[in-house]
Design an enzyme around this catalytic site. Structure first.
Site, short mmCIF file in Angstrom:
data_model
loop_
_atom_site.label_atom_id
_atom_site.label_comp_id
_atom_site.label_asym_id
_atom_site.label_seq_id
_atom_site.Cartn_x
_atom_site.Cartn_y
_atom_site.Cartn_z
N ASP A 202 -29.47 3.85 -27.66
CA ASP A 202 -29.82 5.08 -26.89
C ASP A 202 -30.99 5.79 -27.93
O ASP A 202 -31.33 5.40 -28.99
CB ASP A 202 -28.70 6.11 -26.69
CG ASP A 202 -28.93 6.75 -25.31
OD1 ASP A 202 -30.09 7.58 -25.17
OD2 ASP A 202 -28.11 6.68 -24.52
N HIS A 265 -33.82 6.23 -22.08
CA HIS A 265 -33.05 6.31 -23.38
C HIS A 265 -33.36 5.06 -24.26
O HIS A 265 -32.42 4.57 -24.81
CB HIS A 265 -31.30 6.20 -22.48
CG HIS A 265 -30.93 7.46 -22.03
ND1 HIS A 265 -30.79 8.58 -22.71
CD2 HIS A 265 -30.55 7.64 -20.82
CE1 HIS A 265 -30.37 9.52 -21.95
NE2 HIS A 265 -30.57 9.07 -20.65
N GLU A 332 -30.98 7.64 -15.95
CA GLU A 332 -31.78 8.74 -16.41
C GLU A 332 -33.28 8.41 -16.98
O GLU A 332 -33.65 8.55 -18.10
CB GLU A 332 -31.17 9.71 -17.41
CG GLU A 332 -29.94 10.23 -16.91
CD GLU A 332 -29.21 11.19 -17.59
OE1 GLU A 332 -28.74 12.24 -17.51
OE2 GLU A 332 -29.07 10.47 -18.99
C1 ACM Z 1 -24.82 8.94 -17.93
O1 ACM Z 1 -24.02 9.87 -18.33
N1 ACM Z 1 -25.95 9.24 -18.40
C2 ACM Z 1 -24.42 7.61 -17.48
#
Ligand code: ACM
Ligand code: ZN
Length: 523
Positions: A202, A265, A332
């Site tokens: 991430d 991410h 996201e």
């Molecule tokens: C998440 O909580 N972005 C999967």
């Protein structure tokens, strides 16, 4: 009249049976088994107790010895002869196929403990039940004197409701050391959970050694020095560490599902490989608390080098993790730079895609082909539905706050793992998601019934490590909520009762005390 007499007799029988077991330790197993009938008497572990098991189950017999011998302070022998008392015996039985590969039968009489299952997996869960039936002191790592090691006589038949009973650990925002992961694996197995999803990459750091790209760990696992982040918050798992964790988990019926995030991410990757983003900017890795939670920079979907990189990474991931699944994230991913990037726009045009959402779907489908070519199934966060979902991908549902997502979930044909923010986000406070709230969760969406419910593989808690960053705080966010979720995942809803659960939870907190796990509400 005959009828009334029969009823009286039945009532008397039930009362006598209940009286029979009064004064004995109650059966306090979590998750609650499908069927448990207590009878009079106890089986007592003692220095004469022997184990009898077929060759195929000797490993499990040794595992049971490993659990009990430290506290007992004496050996339990594995015998080639079946004793007629003081006996613990394991058996495989094909007729128990009806209970599935995780089911088991456990019969305890004063003379013997008889554990039978269709597979070794069932035997392992049965061993956990035996552990839970013994006094908690059995979990101590040094000899305990003066305890009667009694197991109440009981007949149990048990198997899980769902096959995915998971926990996700975010190892990126804060690195979670191997020994801490093992502590969680051990506790998960005690409560019959069977999937550990490791969020390995991430924006806050890449945590997995990839031989082909040493920079991923030499550079991308470290916070930028300007942030003066404590060293213990960064780090990575070597491939040997992963093999060790995978083996430790497998011995406990747990599958480790690795997650490699894409296309968003991923800014930690651009600290060493800036050429893989649309902007080409070299980014600094910062702690979550010192910057945006979601970054606009994502992998460039128009650059073939992105896919070369990801396939090389996934090749090593597929070899390291025996799991049937590879999680590719997918959540996201802002589309701002894809909109402005000539390469991404060319990709959209060349493939007749409508927009950037369809570009993400194209990206995920291309990666899925590669994942499938390695013999694995793709799973991703529910954003993989946006722009078109492949029929073979598994969806991890999380966006409970988005009505359009909530409505879509019961309609799709794909396999689904339920991890909604409403009940399963264990980075949230206990004020927001109490243990009781977790316990109340019903994973089958309202209105879904019959065969359709089969596509709900199960349920999982997600722990994001951006706010609670030390082991005691992580423990506290997980426990005791995870114990409630274990019962949601295993036990039929008709057998769930919060008051009854609380009475069984109380003694399990002692297990946490003994094994050094902190929990919310600990005095
Ligand atoms: C998440 O909580 N972005 C999967
Ligand atoms: Zn691009």
């Amino acid at each position: 009249m005959k009828h009334q007499l029969l009823l009286v007799l039945i009532f008397l029988g039930a009362t006598l049976n209940a009286l029979n077991v009064i004064g004995q330790n109650p059966i306090l197993i979590i998750p609650k088994p499908r069927m448990a009938e207590q009878s009079r008497g106890v089986f007592t572990l003692n220095p004469k107790t022997s184990l009898f098991a077929p060759d195929g189950l000797l490993k499990k017999a040794k595992q049971l010895k490993g659990y009990f011998e430290p506290a007992l302070g004496y050996d339990l022998s594995i015998s080639s002869k079946r004793a007629n008392k003081d006996l613990i015996e394991f058996k495989l039985d094909n007729t128990l196929k009806r209970l599935g590969e995780e089911g088991y039968q456990l019969k305890i009489t004063p003379e013997k403990v008889s554990l039978t299952a269709f597979t070794e997996k069932g035997i392992f869960w049965g061993i956990q039940t035996i552990r839970q039936l013994l006094p908690n002191q059995i979990n101590r790592s040094a000899t305990v004197k003066g305890v009667a090691w009694e197991i109440p006589c009981v007949s149990i038949e048990d198997n899980p409701r769902f096959k995915w009973r998971g926990l996700m650990l975010d190892c990126s925002r804060t690195f979670i050391p191997k020994e801490q992961v093992k502590k969680y694996l051990e506790a998960m197995s005690y409560f019959k959970m069977n999937v550990l999803h490791m969020h390995l990459t991430d924006d806050q750091g890449w945590r997995l050694e990839i031989k082909k790209y040493p920079e991923l760990t030499s550079i991308c696992s470290k916070f930028h020095e300007s942030f003066r982040e404590p060293k213990e918050n960064e780090g990575f798992y070597s491939q040997d560490d992963i093999r060790e964790l995978v083996e430790f988990a497998a011995q406990r019926n747990i599958e480790i599902v690795p997650e490699i995030e894409m296309p968003g991410h991923t800014t930690e990757v651009f600290a060493a490989f800036p050429q893989l983003s649309c902007t080409g900017d070299t980014l600094k890795i910062h702690p979550w608390t010192k910057g945006a939670g979601v970054h606009n920079e994502v992998f460039c979907a128009g650059n073939e080098k992105t896919f070369e990189f990801l396939e090389n990474v996934l090749k090593e991931v597929a070899e390291l993790f025996p799991s049937a699944y590879i999680h590719i994230g997918g959540d996201e991913a802002p589309k701002m730079y894809w909109k402005a990037c000539p390469k991404c726009q060319a990709r959209i045009k060349d493939n007749g895609l409508k927009d950037e959402n369809e570009l993400q779907s194209w990206f995920v489908k291309r990666i899925e082909k590669y994942v499938n070519s390695k013999g694995k199934k793709l799973i991703g966060w529910d954003e993989i539905m946006d722009g078109g979902l492949s029929s073979s991908a598994t969806v991890m549902y999380w966006r409970a706050w988005d009505k359009s997502v909530v409505q879509k979930i019961p309609l799709i044909e794909n396999d689904i793992v339920m991890t909604p923010t409403s009940h399963c986000y264990f980075d949230y406070t206990y004020e927001k998601i109490s243990t009781e709230r977790v316990y109340s969760y019903e994973p089958i969406p309202a209105g879904m019934s019959g065969d359709k419910t089969q596509k709900i593989l199960g349920v999982q808690a997600n722990f994001w490590s951006h706010l609670d960053r030390t082991a005691p705080r992580m423990d506290q966010q997980l426990f005791p909520r995870i114990i409630a979720l274990a019962e949601v995942a295993w036990t039929d809803p008709g057998k769930r009762d919060w008051i009854d659960f609380k009475s069984r939870l109380e003694p399990k907190l002692t297990y946490l005390d003994i094994t050094g796990i902190n929990y919310f509400g600990k005095k």
